[in-house]
Motif scaffolding. Structure first.
Motif, PDB file in Angstrom:
ATOM      1  N   ALA A  62       0.688  -0.763  -6.194  1.00  0.00           N
ATOM      2  CA  ALA A  62      -0.158  -0.473  -5.033  1.00  0.00           C
ATOM      3  C   ALA A  62      -1.369  -1.391  -5.006  1.00  0.00           C
ATOM      4  N   VAL A  63      -1.945  -1.662  -6.177  1.00  0.00           N
ATOM      5  CA  VAL A  63      -3.087  -2.579  -6.236  1.00  0.00           C
ATOM      6  C   VAL A  63      -2.664  -3.981  -5.808  1.00  0.00           C
ATOM      7  N   THR A  64      -1.494  -4.421  -6.283  1.00  0.00           N
ATOM      8  CA  THR A  64      -1.002  -5.753  -5.918  1.00  0.00           C
ATOM      9  C   THR A  64      -0.783  -5.859  -4.412  1.00  0.00           C
ATOM     10  N   SER A  65      -0.150  -4.839  -3.822  1.00  0.00           N
ATOM     11  CA  SER A  65       0.106  -4.862  -2.380  1.00  0.00           C
ATOM     12  C   SER A  65      -1.196  -4.820  -1.585  1.00  0.00           C
ATOM     13  N   ALA A  66      -2.130  -3.982  -2.026  1.00  0.00           N
ATOM     14  CA  ALA A  66      -3.401  -3.870  -1.320  1.00  0.00           C
ATOM     15  C   ALA A  66      -4.176  -5.180  -1.385  1.00  0.00           C
ATOM     16  N   GLU A  67      -4.168  -5.829  -2.519  1.00  0.00           N
ATOM     17  CA  GLU A  67      -4.873  -7.104  -2.649  1.00  0.00           C
ATOM     18  C   GLU A  67      -4.241  -8.175  -1.773  1.00  0.00           C
ATOM     19  N   GLN A  68      -2.904  -8.180  -1.662  1.00  0.00           N
ATOM     20  CA  GLN A  68      -2.241  -9.148  -0.791  1.00  0.00           C
ATOM     21  C   GLN A  68      -2.593  -8.882   0.667  1.00  0.00           C
ATOM     22  N   ALA A  69      -2.624  -7.605   1.058  1.00  0.00           N
ATOM     23  CA  ALA A  69      -3.000  -7.260   2.424  1.00  0.00           C
ATOM     24  C   ALA A  69      -4.441  -7.681   2.709  1.00  0.00           C
ATOM     25  N   ALA A  70      -5.305  -7.528   1.720  1.00  0.00           N
ATOM     26  CA  ALA A  70      -6.700  -7.941   1.899  1.00  0.00           C
ATOM     27  C   ALA A  70      -6.798  -9.454   2.062  1.00  0.00           C
ATOM     28  N   ARG A  71      -6.003 -10.185   1.284  1.00  0.00           N
ATOM     29  CA  ARG A  71      -5.997 -11.649   1.423  1.00  0.00           C
ATOM     30  C   ARG A  71      -5.479 -12.059   2.802  1.00  0.00           C
ATOM     31  N   ASP A  72      -4.447 -11.396   3.282  1.00  0.00           N
ATOM     32  CA  ASP A  72      -3.915 -11.713   4.615  1.00  0.00           C
ATOM     33  C   ASP A  72      -4.953 -11.436   5.695  1.00  0.00           C
ATOM     34  N   ALA A  73      -5.654 -10.298   5.571  1.00  0.00           N
ATOM     35  CA  ALA A  73      -6.676  -9.966   6.564  1.00  0.00           C
ATOM     36  C   ALA A  73      -7.816 -10.982   6.534  1.00  0.00           C
ATOM     37  N   THR A  74      -8.175 -11.428   5.339  1.00  0.00           N
ATOM     38  CA  THR A  74      -9.235 -12.435   5.220  1.00  0.00           C
ATOM     39  C   THR A  74      -8.795 -13.759   5.829  1.00  0.00           C
ATOM     40  N   THR A  75      -7.534 -14.132   5.599  1.00  0.00           N
ATOM     41  CA  THR A  75      -7.007 -15.367   6.189  1.00  0.00           C
ATOM     42  C   THR A  75      -6.998 -15.284   7.713  1.00  0.00           C
ATOM     43  N   LEU A  81      -5.520   3.372  -9.940  1.00  0.00           N
ATOM     44  CA  LEU A  81      -4.972   2.714 -11.130  1.00  0.00           C
ATOM     45  C   LEU A  81      -5.768   3.103 -12.371  1.00  0.00           C
ATOM     46  N   THR A  82      -7.098   3.146 -12.232  1.00  0.00           N
ATOM     47  CA  THR A  82      -7.928   3.542 -13.370  1.00  0.00           C
ATOM     48  C   THR A  82      -7.596   4.958 -13.821  1.00  0.00           C
ATOM     49  N   SER A  83      -7.429   5.841 -12.848  1.00  0.00           N
ATOM     50  CA  SER A  83      -7.068   7.221 -13.187  1.00  0.00           C
ATOM     51  C   SER A  83      -5.713   7.268 -13.890  1.00  0.00           C
ATOM     52  N   ALA A  84      -4.774   6.482 -13.378  1.00  0.00           N
ATOM     53  CA  ALA A  84      -3.450   6.457 -14.004  1.00  0.00           C
ATOM     54  C   ALA A  84      -3.523   5.875 -15.415  1.00  0.00           C
ATOM     55  N   GLU A  85      -4.351   4.838 -15.590  1.00  0.00           N
ATOM     56  CA  GLU A  85      -4.496   4.246 -16.926  1.00  0.00           C
ATOM     57  C   GLU A  85      -5.149   5.222 -17.897  1.00  0.00           C
ATOM     58  N   ASN A  86      -6.143   5.979 -17.389  1.00  0.00           N
ATOM     59  CA  ASN A  86      -6.792   6.960 -18.263  1.00  0.00           C
ATOM     60  C   ASN A  86      -5.810   8.032 -18.722  1.00  0.00           C
ATOM     61  N   VAL A  87      -4.937   8.426 -17.815  1.00  0.00           N
ATOM     62  CA  VAL A  87      -3.967   9.467 -18.157  1.00  0.00           C
ATOM     63  C   VAL A  87      -2.842   8.909 -19.017  1.00  0.00           C
TER      64      VAL A  87
END
Length: 453
Positions: A34-47, A219-225
């Motif tokens: 989800a983090v990877t997809s969200a970051e790609q979407a953010a890059r597309d929006a910035t472009t 992701l942080t919550s998932a990593e903590n768990v």
């Protein structure tokens, strides 16, 4: 790094570390995706925002400006062409009308001659005799040809007249097209150079960044768990870091005592007992000297605090246990000291130490006498009794004493600084006597001997 340290700790103890469950691992994988997809979407929006607000290139602007100039230049040329076409069409009508009129005149003449020739008894003016059959046939053919020429001329006139509105319409269309081309080129240039409203694009970027932030939190919550787990019963809270285990009181496989181990921090502190009277001479921040006599170590330090003794102090101070109630009962205070070098005393935990505080300094060598040599005169001033040995007589029993008035300075270690009077280094002063002996007067004042405490 924490997970690696926990794994190493368990491995050293001979136990496997407790890792995440399969469900936790799957949740962690999905959170990372989800983090990877969200970051790609953010890059597309910035472009998209960058492209949308970049504006046209210089070459495209030049092409648009050239197109507008060409369209404007074509308008008068088109108008001139249209005017010329209309003029030619009108001229063609005029020419066709003249031709038709000429054809009609020729036809009328040919028909008149034919009609005359076909009249009984008509004479041919060229011969003065009656028209021959051949001549009448010739005039009839000539009249028919003239009639045909008139028909052709009238058709040409009709075509010329019909062509005028078409040519005029085509001219108007050409002029309108030229004008529209100018308007279109101007509009395209205006659209290319007008400011871009990036509100929606910026909103898309902001929304994408919020999604990234939320995905990272998930992701942080998932990593903590999903990380390595440690039982709460295996944790001990240490309020100060870094800390080092300096002694282990419990042994593996045996029943634990109340104290499992001893730890120390880099900020090793010293606690000393000080009377309330002496405490008034010391303030937090004063420099001190810390002397560990057992190992002949002396380091500089600083007073941290002075106050009531702490109930949980476990170090020794002044030869008595800091945790006892003696200090509270006697009204003594606790002085806490830290070494300026936080690691200087780390190897001497539990050692006895002497803390020396400089209250004041003479700044150099001074004349001193034992504190026991001081007495107070009737005027409240300080004085000492000095032995004066007559010349040639060195026997103590035959010596005489003289009272000398002095000013008192700093005192320490049983000695006191004296100033003024007639004292010099090496003078013998009285610090006590077994029986009162009258003293001779000196410095304008005399006094009887005393038996000081």
């Amino acid at each position: 790094s924490t997970a690696d340290a926990v794994a190493a700790m368990y491995d050293a103890a001979g136990y496997p570390a407790q890792g995440p469950t399969p469900d936790q691992s799957e949740t962690l994988r999905l959170a990372r995706d989800a983090v990877t997809s969200a970051e790609q979407a953010a890059r597309d929006a910035t472009t998209a925002l960058t492209d949308g607000t970049a504006g046209p290139t210089e070459s495209s602007l030049l092409a648009l400006r050239q197109a507008l100039a060409a369209a404007k230049a074509a308008v008068p040329i088109t108008q001139q062409t249209t005017d010329a076409d209309n003029a030619r069409a009108i001229g063609a009508v005029s020419t066709a009308t003249t031709a038709r009129d000429a054809a009609r005149t020729a036809r009328d003449g040919a028909v008149r001659l034919r009609d005359i020739a076909t009249t009984a008894g008509a004479l041919d003016p060229d011969t003065g005799e009656e028209y021959t059959a051949a001549r009448r046939s010739e005039l009839t053919t000539f009249a028919a040809a003239a009639e045909q020429d008139l028909s052709v001329a009238e058709a040409a006139l009709t075509d010329a007249r019909n062509a005028v509105p078409t040519i005029e319409a085509n001219g108007k269309a050409a002029n309108t097209a030229a004008t529209n081309a100018v308007a279109l080129a101007q509009l395209q240039l205006d659209e290319a150079t007008k400011p871009v409203d990036a509100t929606s694009l910026e909103a898309n970027v902001a929304a994408a960044e919020q999604i990234v932030a939320q995905a990272k939190l998930d992701l942080t919550s998932a990593e903590n768990v999903a990380g390595l787990r440690v039982s709460p019963g295996e944790l001990v809270f240490v309020p100060v870091l870094p800390s080092t285990v300096t002694n282990v009181d419990a042994a593996l496989g045996t029943a634990s005592t109340e104290q499992l181990a001893t730890i120390s921090t880099s900020d090793t502190s010293l606690r000393a007992s000080v009377s309330r009277t002496d405490a008034d001479l010391v303030q937090a921040g004063d420099a001190v000297a810390i002397e560990v006599r057992e190992v002949s170590v002396e380091v500089p330090g600083t007073v941290v605090s002075i106050g009531p003794p702490s109930a949980d102090a476990s170090s020794t101070r002044g030869g008595e246990d800091a945790g006892s109630s003696t200090d509270s009962a006697t009204g003594r205070l606790e002085m806490v000291v830290l070494a300026d070098d936080s690691t200087a005393l780390a190897d001497y935990l539990g050692y006895s130490a002497k803390i020396k505080v400089t209250i004041a300094s003479t700044g150099g060598e001074v004349l001193v006498v034992p504190v026991a040599a001081l007495t107070v005169g009737p005027d409240g001033g300080s004085r000492v009794e000095v032995e004066r040995v007559p010349v040639g007589n060195a026997a103590d029993d035959d010596s005489e004493t003289t009272i000398v008035k002095i000013d008192v300075g700093l005192s320490a270690d049983g000695l006191v600084e004296v100033r003024g009077g007639t004292l010099v280094a090496g003078d013998r002063v009285v610090i006590g006597s077994t029986s009162p002996t009258p003293a001779s007067a000196a410095d304008g004042e005399g006094s009887g001997g005393e038996d000081p405490d």
